[in-house]
Design an enzyme around this catalytic site. Sequence first.
Site, PDB file in Angstrom:
ATOM      1  N   GLU A   1       0.839  -1.211   0.000  1.00  0.00           N
ATOM      2  CA  GLU A   1       0.000   0.000   0.000  1.00  0.00           C
ATOM      3  C   GLU A   1       0.866   1.251   0.000  1.00  0.00           C
ATOM      4  OE1 GLU A   1      -2.765   1.417  -0.291  1.00  0.00           O
ATOM      5  OE2 GLU A   1      -4.456   0.324   0.565  1.00  0.00           O
TER       6      GLU A   1
ATOM      7  N   ASP B   1      -4.460   5.056   6.264  1.00  0.00           N
ATOM      8  CA  ASP B   1      -5.055   6.257   6.838  1.00  0.00           C
ATOM      9  C   ASP B   1      -6.103   5.791   7.856  1.00  0.00           C
ATOM     10  OD1 ASP B   1      -5.667   8.966   7.045  1.00  0.00           O
ATOM     11  OD2 ASP B   1      -6.896   9.012   5.254  1.00  0.00           O
TER      12      ASP B   1
ATOM     13  N   VAL C   1      -0.683  14.245   1.954  1.00  0.00           N
ATOM     14  CA  VAL C   1       0.615  14.247   1.280  1.00  0.00           C
ATOM     15  C   VAL C   1       0.488  13.771  -0.161  1.00  0.00           C
ATOM     16  CG1 VAL C   1       1.968  13.965   3.386  1.00  0.00           C
ATOM     17  CG2 VAL C   1       1.136  11.931   2.189  1.00  0.00           C
TER      18      VAL C   1
ATOM     19  N   ASP D   1      -1.380  11.032  -5.035  1.00  0.00           N
ATOM     20  CA  ASP D   1      -1.868  12.109  -5.892  1.00  0.00           C
ATOM     21  C   ASP D   1      -2.787  13.083  -5.179  1.00  0.00           C
ATOM     22  OD1 ASP D   1      -4.033  10.142  -5.655  1.00  0.00           O
ATOM     23  OD2 ASP D   1      -5.051  11.416  -7.137  1.00  0.00           O
TER      24      ASP D   1
ATOM     25  N   ARG E   1       1.771  12.515  -8.718  1.00  0.00           N
ATOM     26  CA  ARG E   1       2.257  11.153  -8.432  1.00  0.00           C
ATOM     27  C   ARG E   1       3.724  11.007  -8.795  1.00  0.00           C
ATOM     28  NH1 ARG E   1      -2.167   7.737  -7.312  1.00  0.00           N
ATOM     29  NH2 ARG E   1      -4.063   8.140  -8.498  1.00  0.00           N
TER      30      ARG E   1
HETATM   31  P1  XMP Z   1      -7.836   4.242   4.259  1.00  0.00           P
HETATM   32  O1  XMP Z   1      -8.891   3.224   3.944  1.00  0.00           O
HETATM   33  O2  XMP Z   1      -6.691   3.710   5.083  1.00  0.00           O
HETATM   34  O3  XMP Z   1      -7.363   4.696   2.845  1.00  0.00           O
HETATM   35  O4  XMP Z   1      -8.428   5.494   4.857  1.00  0.00           O
HETATM   36  C1  XMP Z   1      -6.109   4.780   2.406  1.00  0.00           C
HETATM   37  C2  XMP Z   1      -6.202   5.370   1.029  1.00  0.00           C
HETATM   38  O5  XMP Z   1      -6.633   6.734   1.091  1.00  0.00           O
HETATM   39  C3  XMP Z   1      -5.847   7.538   0.264  1.00  0.00           C
HETATM   40  N1  XMP Z   1      -5.128   8.538   1.087  1.00  0.00           N
HETATM   41  C4  XMP Z   1      -4.307   9.471   0.629  1.00  0.00           C
HETATM   42  N2  XMP Z   1      -3.929   9.771  -0.623  1.00  0.00           N
HETATM   43  N3  XMP Z   1      -2.571  11.513   0.207  1.00  0.00           N
HETATM   44  C5  XMP Z   1      -3.063  10.801  -0.831  1.00  0.00           C
HETATM   45  O6  XMP Z   1      -2.704  11.086  -1.955  1.00  0.00           O
HETATM   46  C6  XMP Z   1      -2.903  11.277   1.498  1.00  0.00           C
HETATM   47  O7  XMP Z   1      -2.417  11.966   2.406  1.00  0.00           O
HETATM   48  C7  XMP Z   1      -3.826  10.201   1.714  1.00  0.00           C
HETATM   49  N4  XMP Z   1      -4.354   9.678   2.830  1.00  0.00           N
HETATM   50  C8  XMP Z   1      -5.163   8.668   2.403  1.00  0.00           C
HETATM   51  C9  XMP Z   1      -4.899   6.601  -0.442  1.00  0.00           C
HETATM   52  O8  XMP Z   1      -5.431   6.274  -1.701  1.00  0.00           O
HETATM   53  C10 XMP Z   1      -4.845   5.362   0.415  1.00  0.00           C
HETATM   54  O9  XMP Z   1      -4.606   4.174  -0.323  1.00  0.00           O
HETATM   55 MG    MG Z   2      -4.459   3.803  -2.254  1.00  0.00          MG
END
Ligand code: XMP
Ligand code: MG
Length: 183
Positions: free
Chosen positions: A102, A106, A156, A162, A168
Amino acid sequence: MVHSMMDDVERVLISTEELKQRIADMGKQISQDYAGKEILMIGVLRGAVIFMADLARAIDIPVAIDFMAVSSYGAGTSSSGVVRILKDLDETVEGKHILVVEDIIDSGLTLNYLLDNIKSRKPASLRMCTLLNKPERRKVNVHIDYNGFTIPDHFVVGYGLDYAEKYRNLPFIGILKPAVYEP
Ligand code: XMP
Ligand code: MG
């Protein structure tokens, strides 16, 4: 003046050099832990692609790669926990050593769903690896086997991550200027 992506970056959170060093270490650790075995890496599209490409090359045991794409229902930048598979694996999982890759954990909801889903396909073993971990926003408890960096609660971009499909290809993890998000 030509607009550069760098003009949109407020600051670099994790530099190219730090990423390189940490990923080399993660690769060594994974190679040791799986010595004598083969791994099927499952990358979660699209954010994990760049990390996975570098991590795979830092591992010196046989690695097969496959991808899954998922989308979480719900608006904006936070997940709802309801996950839909947009692209499933091409490879079978049964009896294989699976390493899910991954970009960032988050809320943990996406990973939680994915791990349950893959577990039901009877792998020989199942572990996960993430470049970034944002524990402040966790909604479900997930066990992270390999963590690149723990970061504070910032949105971030870069190195696969992205904002609206941009950034990216930044070679570092950065935080965007607030003006970028304004309409
Ligand atoms: P969860 O289910 O753990 O999701 O909330 C994780 C997915 O959310 C996106 N994500 C981010 N994408 N910057 C991003 O570009 C961030 O700071 C961020 N935080 C979460 C990401 O797709 C990840 O797989
Ligand atoms: Mg993702």
